[in-house]
Design an enzyme around this catalytic site. Structure first.
Site, PDB file in Angstrom:
ATOM      1  N   LYS A   1       0.838  -1.196   0.000  1.00 56.34           N
ATOM      2  CA  LYS A   1       0.000   0.000   0.000  1.00 56.34           C
ATOM      3  C   LYS A   1       0.878   1.253   0.000  1.00 56.34           C
ATOM      4  CE  LYS A   1      -0.422   0.035   5.061  1.00 56.34           C
ATOM      5  NZ  LYS A   1      -1.352   0.034   6.210  1.00 56.34           N
TER       6      LYS A   1
ATOM      7  N   ARG B   1     -10.492   0.381  15.312  1.00 54.08           N
ATOM      8  CA  ARG B   1     -10.354   1.114  14.056  1.00 54.08           C
ATOM      9  C   ARG B   1     -11.396   0.597  13.074  1.00 54.08           C
ATOM     10  NH1 ARG B   1      -4.593   1.146  10.959  1.00 54.08           N
ATOM     11  NH2 ARG B   1      -5.089  -1.086  10.837  1.00 54.08           N
TER      12      ARG B   1
ATOM     13  N   TYR C   1      14.053  31.064   3.507  1.00 52.16           N
ATOM     14  CA  TYR C   1      12.888  31.780   4.023  1.00 52.16           C
ATOM     15  C   TYR C   1      13.006  32.082   5.520  1.00 52.16           C
ATOM     16  CZ  TYR C   1      10.162  30.757  -0.215  1.00 52.16           C
ATOM     17  OH  TYR C   1       9.696  30.691  -1.497  1.00 52.16           O
TER      18      TYR C   1
ATOM     19  N   MET D   1       9.812  24.304  -0.771  1.00 56.96           N
ATOM     20  CA  MET D   1       8.942  23.357  -1.451  1.00 56.96           C
ATOM     21  C   MET D   1       9.700  22.474  -2.426  1.00 56.96           C
ATOM     22  SD  MET D   1       5.501  24.016  -3.743  1.00 56.96           S
ATOM     23  CE  MET D   1       4.458  24.438  -2.343  1.00 56.96           C
TER      24      MET D   1
END
Length: 370
Positions: free
Chosen positions: A38, A132, A265, A314
């Site tokens: 998965k 769950r 940044y 990013m």
């Protein structure tokens, strides 16, 4: 095809086969591997991984979603494919069309599917304490009734151990309680003359810490990829695992900066001397964690350590190469790999998560090469 352009993943299929052989050493006779592929095989490339597993004789797979199962079928993966999660009722017909196996998340879900007129292969999930998915273990009548539903072919039954990675006394007792509850359900089913089908309860840590459990399948996830979820996890029986994945990118620019210059940044990093720095063509949009910014996270450049400085962007990040010899634009930077400094366990720990999340979040922009 673009060839290792800016950032990519490399998978070592020999290491994958090695890990499978290690896992088999712990398994009980008669048990089979159900390979968990998965989340794009935890970032490793589900099709690449599944094809290799088919080649070495593994024909049982687990995915999380219908679309993941369809992708495997459309790439000619053979064998049984179990969808571990929920499939919307509108799409149940595709479970049959692609010869997939659907997890039954509870009795109501089974009842609704049974009325839809499709003949569906299923495994029943049993809730033994994780809360769950799964029909509660105490609802024996409902569980038995699901076996009798005419449009459901119940081929298996399973539960999930939620603290199998812990050696705390309370958690060990809880896990043993889950195991007892599961086999209580099996006993009740078989006492009324019903074949419970294939049974599975162990995931990676269930195998590592409770290898004595005898089941039909072992759902091998993170350890198949050669890493443990966390360095802090309790592991009763360590295996000789080899990491399958490495994450790489390229140096795009090199520059020298003065004392007091700020980086990236927010100006969160300022040099306290002259430095030589390099930009690297990978960022948080590729799945590399932004919260590794200013955490003394390291990468390898030509086998030499370099520290990430400033905020991770990013699409790019910046490293200090002041002490790295012979660096050029285009050189390869390794961010996750076999070396201890950049192991998935270390990177995950520094970013405050587990390897499962770190690897499975590696982005779609990353091509995968074997």
């Amino acid at each position: 095809m673009l060839n290792k352009d800016r950032a990519w993943v490399e998978v070592n299929l020999e290491n994958l086969e090695h890990n499978i052989n290690e896992i088999k050493k712990l398994m009980q006779a008669g048990s089979e591997i159900m390979a968990v592929v998965k989340a794009n095989a935890y970032g490793h490339g589900s099709v690449i991984i599944a094809k290799k597993l088919n080649e070495i004789g593994i024909y049982n797979f687990a995915v999380a979603t219908l679309s993941e199962g369809i992708e495997l079928r459309e790439n000619n993966i053979t064998g049984d494919i179990l969808i571990l999660g929920y499939t919307n009722f509108e799409n149940i017909k595709y479970v049959a069309k692609y010869n997939l196996i659907q997890t039954i998340v509870d009795y109501k879900y089974a009842s609704r599917i049974n009325t839809m007129g499709h003949n569906i292969r299923v495994h029943i999930a049993i809730n033994t304490g994780m809360n769950r998915i799964g029909e509660d273990f105490s609802n024996i009548d409902k569980i038995i009734e699901m076996y009798k539903m005419k449009n459901l072919y119940v081929e298996g039954i399973f539960t999930h151990l939620c603290v199998a990675d812990s050696n705390l006394d309370d958690n060990i007792l809880f896990t043993k309680g889950q195991i007892q509850k599961f086999y209580y359900v099996i006993k009740q089913i078989e006492e009324v003359g019903i074949d419970a089908g294939k049974k599975h309860i162990q995931s990676s840590y269930g195998l590592l810490n409770y290898p004595e459990i005898k089941c039909d399948y072992v759902r091998t996830g993170i350890i198949m990829y050669g890493v443990y979820s966390s360095k802090k996890d309790y592991i009763k029986t360590k295996l000789d695992l080899k990491p399958v994945l490495s994450l790489k990118a390229r140096i795009t620019t090199i520059r020298e900066i003065k004392d007091g210059a700020s980086i990236s940044y927010g100006r969160t990093f300022k040099s306290n001397s002259k430095m030589k720095i390099a930009s690297v063509s990978i960022g948080y949009a590729d799945g590399y964690p932004r919260n590794l910014s200013n955490k003394n996270a390291e990468v390898l450049v030509n086998g030499q350590k370099a520290r990430i400085i400033g905020r991770i962007c990013m699409d790019q990040l910046i490293i200090d190469i002041s002490n790295v010899e012979k660096v050029e634009v285009g050189d390869i930077v390794e961010l996750i790999g076999e070396e201890e400094e950049i192991s998935a366990e270390n990177v995950a720990e520094k970013s405050g998560t587990i390897t499962n999340e770190l690897l499975s979040r590696l982005g779609a922009r990353l091509r995968i090469y074997d």
